[in-house]
Write a protein that holds these residues in place. Structure first.
Motif, mmCIF file in Angstrom:
data_model
loop_
_atom_site.group_PDB
_atom_site.id
_atom_site.type_symbol
_atom_site.label_atom_id
_atom_site.label_comp_id
_atom_site.label_asym_id
_atom_site.label_seq_id
_atom_site.Cartn_x
_atom_site.Cartn_y
_atom_site.Cartn_z
ATOM 1 N N GLU A 15 0.928 -1.177 0.035
ATOM 2 C CA GLU A 15 0.175 -0.001 -0.067
ATOM 3 C C GLU A 15 0.800 1.148 -0.203
ATOM 4 O O GLU A 15 0.585 2.403 -0.690
ATOM 5 C CB GLU A 15 -0.826 -0.033 1.155
ATOM 6 N N LEU A 38 2.355 2.027 -3.546
ATOM 7 C CA LEU A 38 1.076 2.543 -4.235
ATOM 8 C C LEU A 38 1.073 4.058 -4.049
ATOM 9 O O LEU A 38 0.628 4.684 -4.890
ATOM 10 C CB LEU A 38 -0.231 1.543 -4.045
ATOM 11 N N LYS A 39 0.828 4.343 -2.781
ATOM 12 C CA LYS A 39 0.833 5.651 -2.488
ATOM 13 C C LYS A 39 1.866 6.547 -3.062
ATOM 14 O O LYS A 39 1.750 7.743 -3.371
ATOM 15 C CB LYS A 39 0.801 6.016 -0.850
ATOM 16 N N THR A 40 3.183 5.940 -2.708
ATOM 17 C CA THR A 40 4.478 6.896 -3.287
ATOM 18 C C THR A 40 4.449 6.866 -4.925
ATOM 19 O O THR A 40 4.601 7.930 -5.242
ATOM 20 C CB THR A 40 5.679 5.951 -3.010
ATOM 21 N N SER A 41 3.973 5.762 -5.651
ATOM 22 C CA SER A 41 3.688 5.710 -7.086
ATOM 23 C C SER A 41 2.585 6.832 -7.438
ATOM 24 O O SER A 41 2.800 7.416 -8.545
ATOM 25 C CB SER A 41 3.634 4.550 -7.655
ATOM 26 N N ALA A 42 1.648 6.771 -6.925
ATOM 27 C CA ALA A 42 0.469 7.841 -7.014
ATOM 28 C C ALA A 42 1.014 9.219 -7.265
ATOM 29 O O ALA A 42 0.491 10.024 -7.670
ATOM 30 C CB ALA A 42 -0.687 7.438 -6.123
#
Length: 499
Positions: free
Chosen positions: A492, A495-499
């Motif tokens: 998770e 995912l937050k970092t990539s977003a």
């Protein structure tokens, strides 16, 4: 070897058998805490074919244990040792096992008393630790040892002044004192005083309260003529097994590492099949294993610990059924189990399968019992149903379950990956969610899952695997993927970092 949960003397006997199979040169020692009634337990351990029994007293240790263990750690070793020696002698078992003791043995006098109470081997731990510089501040678990004996802190480790010579010096003094005491009573060797409780007497301190305790029961000689005859028993090898026959037939494989296939009938009195062969493979080819494979095709019912500690280079293919502890400590081998006539949900494998496995693969074309893949740290497995406590304490590896699962699934699971072909909501209800949880099956995970199911089909010809693969897109939607919660949190965060 993995840590083991021992629930009965039968479990212990099997573990001793397993260890002797995988390392025929080893002496197996069983440690018992000094306590009332220890004689009966020691008798069971001797019958279980142990080479030595260690009677551990309540004293000694580093102090790194929990407070409850320190406060409730048994009785003095003298009490446990005397009872074990007496009961073993009364049951004609004393000659089959070596007695060892520890728990505050510090001087030559302690060693002589232990010998007279029946011990042939002696453990000196705490005194040796102090000789190296330990101050017994009881902070071993906190990484703050002020003299650097038990610390990973480089600043503290610089303070360590221990040397091997200090320990050698301690043991030299203990040996010298022991020789002096032996000379004073007219004995030339330790063997002459083992079991000679007639040479001991209770010291009277004087006063009504000080002499209330009667220690004479510790000094009973149950067999006066037997004193001193138990030394140098050596180790007890296991009886001839199927592996002994395999080793004779597999000379070409062991000499040149060429692939060889052999077939044998099997019955449930043949235990730990594959362990002694694995020992020979590792001794011959090392941890990398041979270039070829030794394939054993077996038919019948396997006894306990089928494929225990089986090493890389060995394949065990069983047509029939297997008892408990299949693949215990699996170390690189491939194991497959199937029945001549497949039936869905048929139980063909016992409890505690893949206990402490580190690598290798297991394919079971049927269901297994409870505690499947407990403490698995690297092996891969496909099974078509599980009992309770599946994948408990798993730290690595991969397990695929093509059927129902029992309660308490993945309890304490801190690593690895688990796929369950779910009956709607059942896997999540069975899941112990303290450390593991359900997550999505991404493309990479789906590929890993399919590869294992295909390997399962190739190894066992499972009709269930064939049916699932024929409609894979719909099958994939029915799977639930379970991983440690720490892996879910990290995913998770990515995912937050990539977003």
């Amino acid at each position: 070897p993995p840590h083991h949960d021992i629930y009965s003397i039968e479990d212990l006997a099997q573990l001793i058998y397993d260890l002797k199979a995988i390392n025929p040169d080893a002496r197996v020692t069983v440690k018992l805490v000094s306590a009332s009634g220890i004689g009966a337990i020691a008798s069971g351990v001797a019958k279980a074919n142990a080479d030595a029994i260690l009677i551990a007293g309540h004293n000694g240790g580093t102090g790194a244990s929990p407070q409850t263990s320190i406060k409730h750690a048994g009785l003095p070793w003298e009490i446990g040792l005397a009872e074990a020696h007496q009961v073993l002698t009364l049951n004609n078992l004393r000659g089959s096992v070596t007695l060892r003791t520890d728990g505050g043995v510090r001087t030559g006098r302690d060693v002589v008393i232990a010998a007279m109470l029946g011990a042939e081997e002696y453990g000196v731990g705490t005194a040796a630790l102090i000789a190296m510089g330990c101050l017994m501040v009881r902070q071993c678990h906190s990484n703050t040892c002020p003299v650097g004996v038990c610390s990973q802190d480089e600043r503290l480790r610089e303070k360590f002044t221990g040397t091997p010579d200090k320990v050698v010096n301690l043991f030299t003094f203990i040996a010298e004192e022991t020789r002096e005491i032996l000379a004073s009573i007219g004995a030339r060797t330790m063997d002459e005083i083992i079991g000679r409780t007639d040479l001991l007497r209770q010291v009277r301190r004087g006063g009504a309260h000080l002499d209330d305790l009667d220690l004479n029961p510790l000094l009973v000689q149950v067999d006066e003529g037997a004193a001193g005859k138990w030394a140098d028993k050596g180790r007890k090898p296991i009886a001839d097994s199927l592996d002994a026959r395999v080793l004779k037939d597999a000379v070409r494989f062991l000499d040149r590492g060429q692939t060889l296939e052999l077939s044998y009938p099997l019955n449930n009195t043949q235990r730990t099949v594959g362990a002694a062969v694995s020992s020979a493979i590792v001794r011959r080819f090392g941890s990398q294993g041979p270039a070829g494979r030794l394939k054993l095709r077996l038919e019948g019912i396997a006894g306990q610990s089928f494929g225990a500690f089986a090493a890389k280079g060995l394949e065990l293919h069983l047509t029939g059924e297997a008892n408990d502890y299949v693949g215990k400590g699996l170390s690189g081998a491939e194991i497959s189990i199937r029945t001549p006539e497949w039936r869905e949900d048929q139980l063909i494998c016992g409890n505690t399968t893949l206990y402490g496995a580190t690598s290798g693969r297991l394919f079971v074309a049927g269901a297994a019992g409870e505690r499947f893949a407990v403490r698995n740290s690297g092996a891969e497995a496909v099974v078509e149903g599980l009992g309770a406590h599946g994948c408990e304490y798993m730290t690595g590896g991969r397990v695929v379950v093509l059927g129902s699962v029992g309660w308490n699934l993945a309890a304490g699971m801190s690593g690895g990956e688990l796929f369950v072909l779910d009956q709607p909501g059942h896997a999540e209800r069975a899941l112990n969610g303290d450390l593991a949880g359900v997550t999505d099956i991404d493309a990479a995970a789906a590929e890993r899952l399919r590869e294992l199911v295909e390997a399962h089909l190739a190894a066992t010809a499972s009709p269930l695997a064939r049916r699932l693969l024929s409609d894979w897109d719909n099958t994939l939607d029915r799977f639930v993927r379970i991983v440690p919660l720490t892996d879910i949190v990290r995913a998770e965060e990515r995912l937050k970092t990539s977003a």
